[in-house]
Design a protein around this motif. Sequence first.
Motif, PDB file in Angstrom:
ATOM      1  N   HIS A  40      82.513  63.748-101.824  1.00  6.83           N
ATOM      2  CA  HIS A  40      83.182  62.823-102.257  1.00  6.83           C
ATOM      3  C   HIS A  40      82.696  62.197-103.674  1.00  6.83           C
ATOM      4  O   HIS A  40      81.569  61.943-103.654  1.00  6.83           O
ATOM      5  CB  HIS A  40      83.461  61.651-101.448  1.00  6.83           C
TER       6      HIS A  40
ATOM      7  N   ASN B 226      77.207  61.349-100.892  1.00  2.93           N
ATOM      8  CA  ASN B 226      78.292  61.146-100.128  1.00  2.93           C
ATOM      9  C   ASN B 226      78.496  62.158 -99.060  1.00  2.93           C
ATOM     10  O   ASN B 226      77.829  63.116 -99.111  1.00  2.93           O
ATOM     11  CB  ASN B 226      79.251  60.791-101.117  1.00  2.93           C
TER      12      ASN B 226
ATOM     13  N   ASP C 116      83.756  66.107 -98.641  1.00  2.00           N
ATOM     14  CA  ASP C 116      85.282  66.074 -98.903  1.00  2.00           C
ATOM     15  C   ASP C 116      85.932  67.510 -98.252  1.00  2.00           C
ATOM     16  O   ASP C 116      85.854  68.522 -98.784  1.00  2.00           O
ATOM     17  CB  ASP C 116      85.529  65.787-100.445  1.00  2.00           C
TER      18      ASP C 116
END
Length: 170
Positions: free
Chosen positions: A145, A151, A154
């Motif tokens: 992300h 992160n 995604d």
Amino acid sequence: MTPIRTPNLLRCCAGLDFIRAESFVFSHVADEGLVSACAGDLLRYRKAVGAEHVQIFADIKKKHSSHAVTADVTISETAKAAEFFLADGVILTGVATGQEADPRELKEVQRCVQIPVLVGSGVTLSNLEKYSDASALIVGSYFKHGGDWRNNVDYEKVVTFMDKVNKLRD
């Protein structure tokens, strides 16, 4: 024996097929300090622990590093040295995480070695075609992300990316 600054080959017990060696040939200065080449020690260690089946993919002119010490050694010469020292493949990167590898260097390295050439940074949906003839792609931060390696993944980006990969393969 000098310390080996690569993943522990005892990981072969976990069923891994390969490791990534950041400093296989030619020393360099990285953000963590001077990193010495380890090909000889690593190959002897791999044999000593009975892990000859674990392949070694060697970074050449590794990202997050200065190569001033070896500025007179081209990327092709570095790749040839890795091949000579029995790397199973070489990894071409950009200068930092998420930064594109130079597609011209990919072609250059592919011309001079007979082992797989992987691209290890900077591959995205928009530049995938530049690297379609690489032996393999290592995609990390692009799948996260916001493109930030810290992160979570995604999954929609992964699906979209792999759809494009599959179309290029057809």
